[in-house]
Each structure stands twice: as C-alpha cells, then as structure tokens.
Design an enzyme around this catalytic site. Structure first.
Site, short mmCIF file in Angstrom:
data_model
loop_
_atom_site.label_atom_id
_atom_site.label_comp_id
_atom_site.label_asym_id
_atom_site.label_seq_id
_atom_site.Cartn_x
_atom_site.Cartn_y
_atom_site.Cartn_z
N HIS A 1 0.54 -1.23 0.43
CA HIS A 1 0.32 -0.28 -0.11
C HIS A 1 0.86 1.18 -0.22
CE1 HIS A 1 -2.75 3.03 1.46
NE2 HIS A 1 -3.25 2.43 1.10
N THR B 1 0.87 3.40 1.82
CA THR B 1 1.35 4.27 2.96
C THR B 1 3.14 2.83 3.78
OG1 THR B 1 -0.46 2.48 4.38
CG2 THR B 1 -0.55 4.92 4.16
N LYS B 2 3.83 1.94 2.70
CA LYS B 2 3.90 1.62 3.35
C LYS B 2 5.65 1.15 2.41
CE LYS B 2 1.07 -1.08 5.80
NZ LYS B 2 0.11 -0.81 5.40
N VAL B 3 6.55 0.70 2.98
CA VAL B 3 7.80 1.70 2.48
C VAL B 3 7.93 1.02 0.78
CG1 VAL B 3 8.99 1.52 4.64
CG2 VAL B 3 8.93 -0.77 4.02
#
Length: 401
Positions: free
Chosen positions: A198, A200-202
């Site tokens: 997603h 929002t992930k690294v």
C-alpha cells in the site's frame, strides 16, 4: 518556554498543509511516465504480465524465498492464504492489529480467537498463545501472527508452539518488508507471510501486496486461487478470487524497489531525529524495534502516559492536529471492540489487558516522503512544549469543548 507558540493556544501552525502518517513515497514522474508508456505499448494490463513476473522474480531473490505470489492487496492475500491453508474453526490472532487481519478469517469461514500482545514490543505474546491453545485444543487450526512496527514476533517460540500443538503458522507482515531477523529478510517464516505494498508502506505499488512461501504445493494452490485463469500447475481449490496484481501496480513497485535503499536511509534519519527530540520527555516512550537485526523504520510509534506527561493521548493528538500534524491512534479500538466481534466476544476485554492499555496510549507520528528530519525535530519539539504547557492546553481544550 512560551505556551502561545503552540497553535492550539493561538500560535501559528508548524506546517502550512497537513502532514500525514504513512510513507507515501511516489516515483519520479519521468520514470513513472516511461513505465506507463511501456504498458500501453505492450497492451498487456493484468493477469501475470511481464512486469508482475519480473517483480515476483526480484522479490524472490531479495527475500530469499522459493515463491512470491503478487496480489492486488494484502487483505486479499490474507484471505487467499486462509483458503490455501485450508483453515477451519478458530485461528489465534492478536487483538491489537489492523481490522483486515481478523476480517480475512471471517470472510473465509474461520473464527478469530483474540490474543493479547507483549506490553513492551506490542508483538503477539507467545505465552498468551499457548494458553489459548491449551484452552481450545483441537478447535484451533492456526496461529496468524502479525509483525508490527518494523519489528518481528518471537518467531522461534511461535514455531515451537505450532509444532507442539500441530497447527499452521503464518504471518501478516504488512509492516515488515525490508526488515531482517538475525541477518535474514522477513518473508520465509511459518507456512507463508503476507506483505503489503500500500502507498503507506515502505515498498509501494500504490496498492498491492504479495504472499511468500517456501512450500511448492502451497504456492501452486495460491496461484490457482489468485484468479479463475490460474497460473502454473493446476490445483483443485475451493474458490478463486480476483487477486491479480495489475501491470500498473507492478510498475510502481519496481520503481519503488529501485529507490528502496535511499527510502530506508531517509526514514532512518527521521527516526533518529524523533528519538533525539523526544529523549527525556516524561511520559513519552518512543517504541524502538528490538527483535529485528535490521528495521525498515516503517512507523514512528509512541506511548503517552497521561500522569507523567500531563495530557492524555487524545489531547496530544488535538494539539498536533492544530499544528497540521496528522498523528493517529494506532490501533483503535482493539479488534474485539469492532462489529461483529464485540457481540461475539462480550467478555474479551477482561482477557486482553495489554491491548486495552495500548489502545488508550499509542500515537503514531508522521514519517515518509511528506516530512523530513528537520520536520521530525519540529514535531518532537512541539510535543515537548505540549508537555510543559499541559495545564494551559487542558484549560483551552475544555473551553473549546
């Protein structure tokens, strides 16, 4: 220290625009445009296209696993995992995690059995797991552990319990891509692991995820569950899903992978700025990943002790909101308080004291592309000021209520 410097007391906000939590690293426009043009030229948009295949191969190498199955998102990945594992009955899962973890079980016909977490690391508590295994016996078919905050569970202990009680063990590692345990990448533990890509992930595909496993038969089942078209050796499965990753998602993930080392370095600089800025503030505990040998600095997570700090977590959240800092309560409430689980497990709160405690105290601070180390230091300074001005802030918040 001048209290009016804080926006909640009439000062100017720290940031002109809201600064969100989550990574939100976007690729360079020129590279993104070139990748999209390639997709249009090939006219291959989904269903295991060349970019998805390349991504799976590169992830297999990076994560040191036999199989990577890319999917449209991690929630679908968790649902596919439950089906591929043939889970029935109860599955032990932490109450302190994202709602999709438990819902993946409900969607596939299993019942979540909520477990408490460790008060220091926030990871699944193996001692609580064993108590539930003893209490529920053959009703339990699996343990679904969650690797939180760029840290990891006690995987050796969980593997020991899975063997002892003859249950499946798999991992929701949505927060875990890029982390290492004893020098080895997360991804190969248990029967399988699920990562989120997603935004929002690294590692970002804007939306997406993958399932990792070293089990050939399990991988074959997952590839047949992923879509009605299947992929690789045919297997009989209960149902299929529209879990295919698109070529556009794979393109973004490949670009994110190119920048991954620089993303981690930037995150690390921000984390250290927070740690330096928050050091010594009474009532604020910055959670530092301790189990992994390498973290991805996915999140900046604090516990707020109202008695020592002077404000509770929700009040501090209001202070930061006035500064255009979008701090978030993670996770809130505990899964046992969500519909339909609150009705199904009315006495769960009494068995989950650590989850209850954390749900009232944990605050997530911004990290990622929309902030930098200097900004992290300013946010930490605002938190320090809020503690020093707690009495004035509480009075102001009461007047505004």
């Amino acid at each position: 220290m001048s209290c009016p410097e804080l926006a909640v007391l009439g000062g100017t906000p720290l940031f002109e625009k809201p600064v969100p939590v989550g990574q939100l690293y976007f690729p360079e426009w020129e590279k993104y445009e070139a990748a999209m043009r390639g997709i249009f030229q090939r006219q291959y948009y989904t269903n295991q296209g060349p970019l998805t295949q390349e991504l799976e191969q590169r992830l297999q190498e990076r994560l040191q696993v036999r199989h990577v199955i890319c999917v449209v998102n991690a929630t679908i990945g968790l649902m596919m995992a439950a089906d591929a594992l043939g889970l029935r009955g109860k599955v032990i899962v932490p109450a302190y995690t994202f709602i999709a973890t438990a819902q993946s079980l409900s969607w596939t016909g299993s019942e979540p059995l909520f477990c408490d977490v460790d008060p220091i690391t926030h990871q699944l508590d193996p001692e609580c797991v064993e108590r539930l295994l003893e209490e529920h016996g053959a009703e339990v078919s699996a343990i679904l552990a969650v690797n939180l905050w760029g840290d990891a569970c006690r995987q050796d202990r969980l593997a020991e319990l899975a063997r002892k009680y003859a249950v499946r063990l798999y991992y929701d590692s949505a927060h875990g891509f890029g982390c290492e345990l004893d020098g080895k990448p997360l991804g190969g533990a248990g029967d399988l692991e699920v990562f989120s890509f997603h935004a929002t992930k690294v590692l970002s595909a804007a939306e997406g995820g993958c399932i990792c496993t070293n089990d050939d038969e399990l991988a074959a089942r997952l590839r047949n569950i992923r879509s009605s078209y299947g992929a690789g050796p045919a297997r009989q499965v209960l149902r299929t899903s529209n879990g295919r990753m698109s070529e556009a998602q794979a393109a973004v993930a490949l670009l994110s992978l190119e920048s991954f080392d620089s993303i981690l370095a930037r995150n690390e600089a921000m984390f250290h700025a927070y740690r330096q800025g928050l050091e010594g503030i009474q009532g604020v505990r910055l959670l530092t990943p301790a189990s992994v040998s390498k973290t991805n600095y996915q999140y900046v997570v604090c516990e707020i002790d109202e008695r020592a700090f002077g404000l509770n977590r929700n009040e501090l959240q209001q202070v930061l909101s006035a500064e255009n800092v979008v701090a978030r309560r993670y996770f809130y409430p505990g899964l046992h308080r969500f519909v339909p689980y609150a009705d199904q497990f009315p006495d769960a709160s009494a068995r989950l004291p650590v989850t209850e405690y954390l749900c009232e105290r944990v605050l997530q601070l911004p990290i990622g592309q929309m902030v930098d180390a200097e900004g992290a230091g300013r946010i930490a300074a605002a938190i320090r000021m809020a503690g020093a001005c707690a009495e004035s802030i509480r009075r102001k918040l009461r007047e505004a209520a």
